[in-house]
Design a protein around this motif. Structure first.
Motif, PDB file in Angstrom:
ATOM      1  N   GLY A 100      47.341  35.494  43.024  1.00 14.97           N
ATOM      2  CA  GLY A 100      45.847  35.043  43.553  1.00 14.97           C
ATOM      3  C   GLY A 100      45.163  35.349  43.471  1.00 14.97           C
ATOM      4  O   GLY A 100      43.971  35.328  43.274  1.00 14.97           O
ATOM      5  N   ILE A 101      45.050  36.787  44.365  1.00 10.34           N
ATOM      6  CA  ILE A 101      43.897  37.748  43.818  1.00 10.34           C
ATOM      7  C   ILE A 101      43.469  37.560  42.145  1.00 10.34           C
ATOM      8  O   ILE A 101      43.004  37.743  41.586  1.00 10.34           O
ATOM      9  N   PHE A 102      44.864  37.894  41.092  1.00 13.45           N
ATOM     10  CA  PHE A 102      44.357  38.214  40.659  1.00 13.45           C
ATOM     11  C   PHE A 102      43.199  36.492  39.650  1.00 13.45           C
ATOM     12  O   PHE A 102      42.292  36.693  39.022  1.00 13.45           O
ATOM     13  N   GLU A 103      43.976  35.340  39.856  1.00 15.28           N
ATOM     14  CA  GLU A 103      42.927  34.320  39.409  1.00 15.28           C
ATOM     15  C   GLU A 103      41.973  34.203  40.363  1.00 15.28           C
ATOM     16  O   GLU A 103      41.015  33.485  39.707  1.00 15.28           O
ATOM     17  N   THR A 104      41.435  34.374  41.800  1.00 15.48           N
ATOM     18  CA  THR A 104      40.355  34.998  41.400  1.00 15.48           C
ATOM     19  C   THR A 104      39.471  35.638  41.530  1.00 15.48           C
ATOM     20  O   THR A 104      38.413  35.427  40.935  1.00 15.48           O
ATOM     21  N   PHE A 149      42.821  46.934  44.302  1.00 13.38           N
ATOM     22  CA  PHE A 149      43.806  45.422  44.009  1.00 13.38           C
ATOM     23  C   PHE A 149      44.152  44.657  44.552  1.00 13.38           C
ATOM     24  O   PHE A 149      43.271  43.212  45.153  1.00 13.38           O
ATOM     25  N   PHE A 150      44.745  45.040  46.179  1.00 10.00           N
ATOM     26  CA  PHE A 150      45.241  44.288  47.524  1.00 10.00           C
ATOM     27  C   PHE A 150      44.148  44.032  48.146  1.00 10.00           C
ATOM     28  O   PHE A 150      44.129  43.162  48.986  1.00 10.00           O
ATOM     29  N   ARG A 151      43.184  44.900  48.326  1.00  7.74           N
ATOM     30  CA  ARG A 151      41.575  44.688  48.964  1.00  7.74           C
ATOM     31  C   ARG A 151      40.900  43.710  48.252  1.00  7.74           C
ATOM     32  O   ARG A 151      39.864  42.877  48.829  1.00  7.74           O
ATOM     33  N   GLY A 205      52.031  35.537  35.149  1.00 10.82           N
ATOM     34  CA  GLY A 205      52.455  34.859  36.146  1.00 10.82           C
ATOM     35  C   GLY A 205      52.465  35.644  37.694  1.00 10.82           C
ATOM     36  O   GLY A 205      51.496  36.576  37.056  1.00 10.82           O
ATOM     37  N   ASN A 206      52.819  35.247  38.758  1.00  9.99           N
ATOM     38  CA  ASN A 206      52.759  36.552  39.591  1.00  9.99           C
ATOM     39  C   ASN A 206      53.889  37.665  39.327  1.00  9.99           C
ATOM     40  O   ASN A 206      53.521  38.813  39.227  1.00  9.99           O
ATOM     41  N   ALA A 207      54.894  37.561  38.418  1.00 15.35           N
ATOM     42  CA  ALA A 207      55.930  38.843  37.824  1.00 15.35           C
ATOM     43  C   ALA A 207      54.895  39.444  37.364  1.00 15.35           C
ATOM     44  O   ALA A 207      54.873  40.704  37.304  1.00 15.35           O
ATOM     45  N   CYS A 223      40.940  33.573  47.123  1.00 16.97           N
ATOM     46  CA  CYS A 223      40.709  32.331  47.487  1.00 16.97           C
ATOM     47  C   CYS A 223      42.048  30.952  47.268  1.00 16.97           C
ATOM     48  O   CYS A 223      41.388  29.932  47.444  1.00 16.97           O
ATOM     49  N   HIS A 224      42.731  31.480  47.471  1.00 17.52           N
ATOM     50  CA  HIS A 224      43.938  30.953  46.576  1.00 17.52           C
ATOM     51  C   HIS A 224      45.288  30.145  47.758  1.00 17.52           C
ATOM     52  O   HIS A 224      45.808  29.919  47.630  1.00 17.52           O
ATOM     53  N   GLY A 225      44.984  31.142  48.762  1.00 21.52           N
ATOM     54  CA  GLY A 225      45.471  30.947  50.331  1.00 21.52           C
ATOM     55  C   GLY A 225      47.564  31.250  49.814  1.00 21.52           C
ATOM     56  O   GLY A 225      47.692  31.811  48.675  1.00 21.52           O
TER      57      GLY A 225
END
Ligand SMILES: C[S@@+](CC[C@H](N)C(=O)[O-])C[C@H]1O[C@@H](n2cnc3c(N)ncnc32)[C@H](O)[C@@H]1O
Length: 309
Positions: free
Chosen positions: A82-86, A66-68, A47-49, A72-74
């Motif tokens: 969202g970044i991880f899952e994309t 990472f944050f760059r 999860g996000n945590a 795709c999850h808005g």
């Protein structure tokens, strides 16, 4: 560019796709184009945590990288998740037998590979070295974009596009998805047929050995026409199984040899090792001679031309 280029690859903007990876030189089929250790991994329960927890162990520069990465999850997920899952790639085998890799990782360079339904690169987890290895699935010229296959490739264009749009938020316009008219109908038919033959292979249902070998030959032809060599070793397994089962060890040896080459190109030497013993001694296969003796044919036999395969 956000990640240092090597002499081999270049990360840059690709029209309509965000960033992507371009080959700076020729790669031979089977060659490693990139091998990368994960920035961090997460289990399939995450999860996000937990993503933020893993990021806290990274350097500020790594966090910035990472944050760059793209999400795709808005607003559907919190930003880090969202970044991880994309961008997550499997650290283990995710195969059609239903095995799901228990860990997925973020690879700062590997995350920039875009998708094609005719991928020219395959990713395979090297557990011994703790690296994800990206290999050329065919010869690649300097200047070509390097692409992985994200979703189900053995499906019709409509199904592939729907999956990619739902999971990754883009409309695929790759060379297979851009076909029209008769060429599209033929491509859809081949991929649908390959999907059926692949599930039969996974179930281990080969039916009559001659038909089983014939199907394997047909599958190799369709894979060649669809430019999908990543499945080649699986269909060679079917051909090998049928020939070894009826004690046609000469043909079994040619299937094993072809499987070895295909497996090595897509998954590397360690994976291809499985085939080494069978190339030398197909009678050591567990199902060898389990059916009545017959003579079949190897993948390159002229018999298949005569029969119109
Ligand atoms: C893992 S990232 C790949 C790298 C990404 N292009 C970037 O800028 O970082 C996945 C995202 O890339 C984009 N993408 C990947 N393949 C694409 C394609 N064939 N056409 C258009 N967009 C694509 C989509 O936005 C997708 O959600």
């Amino acid at each position: 560019m956000t990640f240092p280029s090597t002499d081999d690859l270049y990360i840059t903007d690709v029209p309509g796709k965000g960033k992507g990876i371009i080959a700076l030189r020729y790669f031979q089929r089977g060659e490693t184009v990139l091998a990368e250790v994960p920035l961090f991994t997460q289990s399939i329960v995450r999860g996000n945590a937990s993503v933020l927890g893993a990021l806290a162990q990274c350097t500020p520069e790594q966090q910035q990288e990472f944050f760059r990465l793209h999400s795709c999850h808005g607003d559907r997920y919190a930003q880090a998740l969202g970044i991880f899952e994309t961008n997550v790639l499997p650290c283990g085998s995710n195969d059609a037998h239903g095995h799901v890799a228990q860990q997925g990782g973020i690879f700062l360079a590997g995350a920039r590979f875009n998708h094609s339904c005719v991928p020219n690169v395959n990713n395979h987890w090297d557990a011994a070295r703790g690296q994800l290895v990206f290999r050329a699935l065919r010869d690649i010229e300097a200047g070509e974009e390097l692409c992985l296959g994200y979703g189900r490739l053995l499906a019709k264009r409509g199904e592939r596009r729907a999956e990619l749009s739902a999971k990754f938020g883009f409309d695929c316009a790759c060379e297979a998805c851009s076909l029209e008219g008769k060429a599209l109908v033929a491509s859809d038919a081949r991929r649908e047929c390959l999907a059926m033959m692949y599930s039969a292979h996974l179930r281990g249902s080969y039916g009559d050995p001659f038909e089983g070998v014939g199907e394997a030959v047909l599958a190799l032809r369709f894979l060649r026409e669809e430019r999908l060599p990543v499945y080649e070793s699986s269909f060679c397994y079917s051909g090998f199984h049928c020939c070894a089962a009826v004690s046609d060890f000469t043909s079994a040896m040619s299937w094993a040899h072809r499987a070895f080459e295909a497996s090595r190109a897509a998954f590397g030497d360690d994976h291809a090792c499985y085939w080494k013993d069978f190339v030398a001694n197909p009678s050591s296969y567990s199902d060898a001679s389990s059916l009545g003796k017959r003579t079949l044919a190897g993948p390159d036999s002229s018999l298949w031309n005569v029969l119109g395969f």
